[in-house]
Design a protein around this motif. Structure first.
Motif, short mmCIF file in Angstrom:
data_model
loop_
_atom_site.label_atom_id
_atom_site.label_comp_id
_atom_site.label_asym_id
_atom_site.label_seq_id
_atom_site.Cartn_x
_atom_site.Cartn_y
_atom_site.Cartn_z
N ASP A 29 0.83 -1.21 0.00
CA ASP A 29 0.00 0.00 0.00
C ASP A 29 0.87 1.26 0.00
N PHE A 30 0.69 2.09 -1.03
CA PHE A 30 1.40 3.37 -1.11
C PHE A 30 0.44 4.55 -0.91
N GLY A 31 -0.72 4.28 -0.33
CA GLY A 31 -1.71 5.34 -0.15
C GLY A 31 -1.23 6.49 0.71
N GLY A 32 -0.38 6.20 1.70
CA GLY A 32 0.12 7.24 2.59
C GLY A 32 1.50 7.75 2.22
N ALA A 33 2.03 7.28 1.08
CA ALA A 33 3.41 7.64 0.70
C ALA A 33 3.51 9.12 0.32
N THR A 34 4.64 9.72 0.65
CA THR A 34 4.86 11.15 0.43
C THR A 34 6.26 11.37 -0.11
N PHE A 35 6.39 12.26 -1.10
CA PHE A 35 7.70 12.68 -1.56
C PHE A 35 8.27 13.66 -0.54
N VAL A 36 9.39 13.30 0.05
CA VAL A 36 9.99 14.07 1.14
C VAL A 36 10.63 15.34 0.58
N PRO A 37 10.43 16.50 1.24
CA PRO A 37 11.09 17.72 0.78
C PRO A 37 12.61 17.54 0.71
N GLN A 38 13.19 17.95 -0.40
CA GLN A 38 14.62 17.80 -0.60
C GLN A 38 15.34 19.11 -0.24
N GLY A 39 16.63 19.01 -0.01
CA GLY A 39 17.43 20.21 0.25
C GLY A 39 17.64 20.51 1.72
N ASP A 40 16.90 19.84 2.59
CA ASP A 40 17.06 20.03 4.03
C ASP A 40 17.36 18.67 4.64
N LEU A 41 18.64 18.36 4.82
CA LEU A 41 19.05 17.05 5.31
C LEU A 41 18.49 16.78 6.70
N GLY A 42 18.45 17.82 7.55
CA GLY A 42 17.94 17.65 8.90
C GLY A 42 16.48 17.22 8.89
N LEU A 43 15.66 17.86 8.05
CA LEU A 43 14.25 17.49 7.95
C LEU A 43 14.10 16.10 7.35
N LYS A 44 14.89 15.80 6.33
CA LYS A 44 14.83 14.49 5.66
C LYS A 44 15.10 13.37 6.67
N GLN A 45 16.12 13.54 7.49
CA GLN A 45 16.46 12.50 8.47
C GLN A 45 15.44 12.46 9.60
N ALA A 46 14.89 13.61 9.96
CA ALA A 46 13.87 13.64 11.01
C ALA A 46 12.62 12.90 10.56
N LEU A 47 12.24 13.04 9.30
CA LEU A 47 11.08 12.31 8.78
C LEU A 47 11.36 10.82 8.69
N GLU A 48 12.60 10.47 8.36
CA GLU A 48 12.96 9.05 8.34
C GLU A 48 12.89 8.47 9.74
N ARG A 49 13.39 9.21 10.73
CA ARG A 49 13.34 8.72 12.11
C ARG A 49 11.91 8.62 12.61
N LEU A 50 11.02 9.46 12.09
CA LEU A 50 9.61 9.35 12.44
C LEU A 50 9.08 8.01 11.95
N GLU A 51 9.41 7.65 10.71
CA GLU A 51 8.96 6.37 10.17
C GLU A 51 9.65 5.19 10.85
N VAL A 52 10.85 5.41 11.36
CA VAL A 52 11.54 4.37 12.12
C VAL A 52 10.73 3.97 13.34
N ARG A 53 10.00 4.90 13.93
CA ARG A 53 9.15 4.53 15.07
C ARG A 53 8.07 3.54 14.62
N ALA A 54 7.51 3.75 13.43
CA ALA A 54 6.52 2.79 12.91
C ALA A 54 7.16 1.42 12.76
N PHE A 55 8.41 1.39 12.28
CA PHE A 55 9.11 0.11 12.17
C PHE A 55 9.30 -0.50 13.56
N GLY A 56 9.63 0.31 14.54
CA GLY A 56 9.82 -0.19 15.90
C GLY A 56 8.57 -0.83 16.47
#
Length: 441
Positions: A362-389
């Motif tokens: 299911d890609f219904g909730g998938a989002t293209f992450v804003p580029q150019g801001d590494l801090g935000l990119k990694q913060a959004l990845e860590r948010l999804e890491v909680r879902a993995f946890g």
């Protein structure tokens, strides 16, 4: 059936009702509903012509769940705030423009305002500190109230198809947020699915057979693909998008994400994009999975709110749990490297086979992450890491294994805790994948 329910209600033959489902063109709530004020817990008024609720609604003092979707409300009714026992409220697909600055039920933990015309939300909504699930896709929001920064229990947030040019600065610091979707906003520009390289498959080349499944965004059917050139037809799965707003967002954003995700051993292969549909609908042609694939779990229900439902007594071997976790981590690495976040890393979106194979579906909730801001990119990845946890925790909680396997289990339990820890200290998916690859279950 709802008309029949209304007749039974009005006959007086209904006793001590806990749930009422009334969808029959109502313009006002029948007074007979209040005869069940001592027992009624769920009131479903979806699919009527209501524009207001009775002032004495709080008489239903045991009411926990209220659905008023697909009606004609233009203002969120303040009387809802006086119903102190409400935990779940749904006003999807109305014409709501105003949400008053009002008192909201203290126990409210699931609010659905998808597909309305809301431009602003009141600061007072931030007082609902029990909020776990907030559905706001398909509105005209540009910002969120600062009071939402105190949503310490918020786990799932849908902001797709609004007008956000920036995400709130505090959003990725919410301690429990795990499932976020914000496609279809200026902050998350997505390519048109027509611009993504993919084989075009005319509708006339597809012969639909039986329905395989149906979700909020579309219908999936088995089909025969006649590709021509004298080759035999190929059995495939065809997903035709409905084109309507879903709680996750717009189907065209889901389609673009599914195409941009590319190939991965844990995806269902996308073979092509449907063209020349007689009703102009969008769709995808995908590989047909073996019949042995089953959903890992069922989606959350009213009671679990944000947690998937596993069948009673369901268990996994340590090897199976480890394999599913490694597959999910690998998907996380792949997607985030492509500038995508899944937004819905859940067991109910994973198909699993007894032989160990699994597929994210299911890609219904998938989002293209804003580029150019590494801090935000990694913060959004860590948010999804909680879902993995959370997924890892569910697998380990149902894991069978003897003492010899305890070291591997302990290592994965430590990883699970790290993935659900302080947002800024969570590992990234590449680190998770490396650790899991080092474990021999």
């Amino acid at each position: 059936m709802s008309q029949e329910n209304l007749q039974i209600l009005q006959s007086g033959n209904l006793v001590n009702a806990k749930r009422l489902d009334l969808s029959c063109g109502l313009t006002e709530v029948p007074r007979e509903v209040f005869e069940h004020s001592e027992t009624l817990e769920v009131l479903n008024l979806t699919g009527n012509a209501l524009s207001s609720l009775p002032e004495d609604l709080p008489r239903l003092h045991k009411l926990r769940i209220l659905f008023c979707s697909s009606n004609q409300f233009t203002t969120f009714p303040e009387v809802v705030g006086e119903c102190s026992s409400l935990q779940m409220v749904g006003f999807k697909s109305n014409q709501i423009e105003q949400v008053p600055d009002m008192e909201f039920p203290e126990e409210l933990r699931w609010l659905i305002l998808t597909d309305n015309r809301i431009k602003t939300l009141p600061e007072s909504l931030g007082q609902c500190t029990q909020m776990q699930k907030l559905m706001l896709s398909g509105n005209q929001l540009r910002s969120l109230p600062e009071s939402f920064a105190q949503f310490a229990n918020l786990e799932l947030l849908r902001l797709a198809a609004n007008e956000f040019a920036h995400l709130p600065s505090w959003l990725t610091s919410l301690p429990r947020l795990a499932w976020l979707a914000f496609a279809g906003n200026p902050v998350a520009p997505a390519p048109s699915s027509d611009d993504i390289p993919m084989t075009d498959i005319p509708w006339s080349a597809l012969q639909l057979e039986n329905l395989l499944g149906e979700g909020a965004s579309g219908r999936i059917s088995k089909a025969q693909w006649h590709s021509g050139n004298g080759s035999a037809p190929r059995a495939v799965a065809v997903k035709v998008f409905k084109g309507a707003m879903t709680s996750d967002g717009l189907p065209e954003n889901e389609m673009a994400a599914a195409l941009a995700a590319g190939r991965h051993e844990n995806f269902v292969d996308v073979l092509g994009r449907i063209t020349q549909h007689p009703h102009g609908a969008h769709g995808l042609v995908m590989s047909l999975l073996d019949e042995g694939f089953m959903n890992l779990a069922g989606p959350p229900d009213f009671e679990s709110c944000t947690r998937d439902i596993y069948t009673g007594g369901q268990t996994f071997s340590l090897g199976t749990a480890h394999g599913i976790a490694l597959s999910a981590a690998s998907v996380g690495v792949h997607l985030h490297a492509r500038g995508l976040m899944l937004g819905d890393m859940y067991a109910h979106n994973i198909l699993h086979h007894d032989d160990g194979r699994c597929r994210i579906t299911d890609f219904g909730g998938a989002t293209f992450v804003p580029q150019g801001d590494l801090g935000l990119k990694q913060a959004l990845e860590r948010l999804e890491v909680r879902a993995f946890g959370i997924l890892l925790e569910e697998l380990l909680d149902r894991c069978t294994g003897d003492t010899a396997e305890s070291r591997a289990v302990n290592t994965m339990r430590t990883l699970q805790a790290q993935c659900q820890g302080t947002p800024s200290e969570r590992p990234l998916f590449a680190d998770i994948q490396r650790l899991l690859e080092s474990i021999v279950p």
